[in-house]
Design a protein around this motif. Structure first.
Motif, PDB file in Angstrom:
ATOM      1  N   ILE A   1      31.781   3.097  56.536  1.00  0.00           N
ATOM      2  CA  ILE A   1      32.719   1.979  56.534  1.00  0.00           C
ATOM      3  C   ILE A   1      33.629   2.080  57.757  1.00  0.00           C
TER       4      ILE A   1
ATOM      5  N   GLY B   1      27.727  -2.980  46.705  1.00  0.00           N
ATOM      6  CA  GLY B   1      28.700  -2.959  47.787  1.00  0.00           C
ATOM      7  C   GLY B   1      29.707  -1.845  47.613  1.00  0.00           C
TER       8      GLY B   1
ATOM      9  N   PHE C   1      33.974  -0.866  48.423  1.00  0.00           N
ATOM     10  CA  PHE C   1      35.322  -1.301  48.763  1.00  0.00           C
ATOM     11  C   PHE C   1      36.119  -0.060  49.132  1.00  0.00           C
TER      12      PHE C   1
ATOM     13  N   CYS D   1      39.851   1.369  50.056  1.00  0.00           N
ATOM     14  CA  CYS D   1      41.282   1.088  50.062  1.00  0.00           C
ATOM     15  C   CYS D   1      41.880   1.596  51.361  1.00  0.00           C
TER      16      CYS D   1
ATOM     17  N   VAL E   1      31.014  -1.574  44.139  1.00  0.00           N
ATOM     18  CA  VAL E   1      31.251  -2.964  43.766  1.00  0.00           C
ATOM     19  C   VAL E   1      29.900  -3.588  43.422  1.00  0.00           C
TER      20      VAL E   1
ATOM     21  N   ILE F   1      27.261  -6.333  43.280  1.00  0.00           N
ATOM     22  CA  ILE F   1      26.989  -7.459  44.165  1.00  0.00           C
ATOM     23  C   ILE F   1      25.817  -8.255  43.608  1.00  0.00           C
TER      24      ILE F   1
ATOM     25  N   ILE G   1      27.031  -3.614  52.373  1.00  0.00           N
ATOM     26  CA  ILE G   1      28.066  -4.608  52.136  1.00  0.00           C
ATOM     27  C   ILE G   1      29.361  -3.841  51.903  1.00  0.00           C
ATOM     28  N   TYR G   2      30.321  -4.027  52.801  1.00  0.00           N
ATOM     29  CA  TYR G   2      31.581  -3.294  52.732  1.00  0.00           C
ATOM     30  C   TYR G   2      32.756  -4.251  52.678  1.00  0.00           C
ATOM     31  N   PHE G   3      33.754  -3.866  51.941  1.00  0.00           N
ATOM     32  CA  PHE G   3      35.008  -4.594  51.885  1.00  0.00           C
ATOM     33  C   PHE G   3      36.125  -3.593  52.128  1.00  0.00           C
ATOM     34  N   LYS G   4      37.199  -4.041  52.736  1.00  0.00           N
ATOM     35  CA  LYS G   4      38.387  -3.207  52.932  1.00  0.00           C
ATOM     36  C   LYS G   4      39.590  -3.984  52.430  1.00  0.00           C
ATOM     37  N   GLY G   5      40.537  -3.261  51.905  1.00  0.00           N
ATOM     38  CA  GLY G   5      41.751  -3.888  51.405  1.00  0.00           C
ATOM     39  C   GLY G   5      42.569  -2.858  50.661  1.00  0.00           C
TER      40      GLY G   5
ATOM     41  N   CYS H   1      43.435  -1.244  46.909  1.00  0.00           N
ATOM     42  CA  CYS H   1      42.905  -1.124  45.543  1.00  0.00           C
ATOM     43  C   CYS H   1      43.991  -1.472  44.516  1.00  0.00           C
TER      44      CYS H   1
END
Length: 144
Positions: free
Chosen positions: A76, A91, A93, A95, A104, A106, A126-130, A132
């Protein structure tokens, strides 16, 4: 998502991997902790139980697992390589506050692959950042 492996030794053998004590411990760590660890994290966690363990052994074992397709590399961040024994399509995620990586679920619609029919897909990521849920709770000082 989710793996149930009752016999790590047999699972490794079924993938043409000699089930040494260190390999079994490393793979068991991957499937039980599910924390998408780095080589350093695995080493620090297991070295007390296996004093002869080296970071090189952990790295080489993880490389073998990836080569035999029983684990995947998660990248990531460019400077951080993590590992996951769940090889199903899912996916991740990360933090940006605590650094934890979560799985995650998908659901990829069939139409998604229409533009890719002319290509050979070797990997799917498939990656997400944000932030948690736990970090948001801490930040907001309340339950979400």
């Amino acid at each position: 998502m989710g793996m149930i492996i009752k016999d790590v030794s047999e699972y490794l053998k079924s993938h043409d991997i000699k089930p040494s004590y260190q390999r079994m411990k490393i793979f068991n760590y991957l499937i039980t902790k599910k924390n998408h660890p780095t080589v350093d994290q695995i080493y620090k966690e297991l070295v007390e139980e296996i004093p002869t363990l080296s970071k090189t052994t952990v790295y080489n074992t993880l490389k073998l697992f990836v080569d035999k397709k029983i684990a995947i590399i998660i990248t990531i961040e460019e400077n951080e390589t993590r590992y996951d024994a769940d090889i199903s399509l899912h996916g991740h995620f990360k933090c940006t506050e605590c650094g934890q990586v979560y799985d995650v679920n998908i659901e990829v619609p069939e139409s998604f692959g229409e533009g890719l029919k002319k290509f050979q897909i070797d990997e799917e990521h498939i990656y997400f950042k944000g932030i948690c849920e736990e970090c948001l709770k801490k930040r907001n000082g309340s339950k979400i």
